[in-house]
Scaffold this motif. Structure first.
Motif: not given
Length: 244
Positions: A89, A101, A238
């Motif tokens: 990330y 991801h 994130s």
């Protein structure tokens, strides 16, 4: 945590469990203060690897290529909510690469798909990746340790490349219930220190990519505290939240 605080029940802690989970799980059933860290046993860095089809001989070329491929590539992690995930990330964010991801259920499946080119880059375990790097089936572009590792001495650290905040290692350590009497804690710690002095044990661990950490007591506790604060910032940025 609920067992008898007599030193016969120990917790094998990890970086993910002890420094990431407190931020990633909204309703964790334990608190860091429930445990006393005794010793960080072994540690190893992660390795940033790419599939041979990626036209990059080093990290700088990878950065340039990813920026030219913005939104077209993915990065693999060995599990969501782990250092592998969050380092990916951070790389994605830093390079503005707009990668997707792709989490796996362990290093084995992650590396299998990296070898097959289904996902072409990711941070993975040193022990898992090293044989394939030596065989030319994966390219190692950087390691996350503070200094270069013997197994891949030609591979620079992320810090050398100007990414000091990527310095990280996966580790396994021993913790006990905080209610465990101090003399019992000391007895266990001394036993571990004697084991760590065994050259044969160190050699066996080195052969699978691990180094003895030799960090114990207050120093280990401080390391967990510092790393927890660091990962808390990344988890928040994130937007990740683990499922209960």
């Amino acid at each position: 945590m609920r067992g008898a605080a007599d030193g016969y029940t120990l917790l094998v802690g990890t970086q993910g469990l002890n420094t990431i989970n407190p931020s990633a799980f909204p309703k964790l059933r334990w608190k860091p203060e429930n445990f006393t860290p005794l010793v960080k046993g072994v540690e190893a860095p992660l390795v940033l690897v790419v599939h041979p089809s990626v036209p990059a001989r080093d990290f700088a070329e990878l950065a340039t290529w990813l920026q030219s491929q913005r939104g077209k590539e993915s990065y693999a992690s060995y599990s969501a909510g782990t250092p592998s995930h969050f380092l990916g990330y951070m790389l994605n964010d830093r390079l503005k690469a707009d990668m997707v991801h792709v989490p796996y259920k362990g290093s084995g499946p992650q590396v299998t798909d990296l070898l097959g080119g289904q996902v072409r880059l990711g941070f993975t375990q040193l022990a898992t990746a090293e044989p394939y790097v030596r065989a030319g089936k994966l390219k190692a572009l950087a390691v996350t340790s503070a200094k270069r590792v013997k197994a891949l001495a030609q591979v620079p650290t992320m810090a050398e490349l100007g990414y000091q905040d990527f310095t990280s290692s996966v580790w396994f350590g021993l913790l006990v219930s905080s209610a465990t009497p101090k003399p019992v804690q000391d007895q266990i710690l001394q036993a571990v220190i004697r084991a760590h002095a065994d050259a044969g044990l160190r050699g066996k661990l080195a052969a699978i990519g691990f180094e003895m950490a030799d960090e114990s007591g207050p120093a280990f506790a401080k390391d967990i505290e510092t790393e927890s604060a660091r990962w808390a910032r990344v988890v928040k940025a994130s937007g990740f939240q683990a499922l209960e």
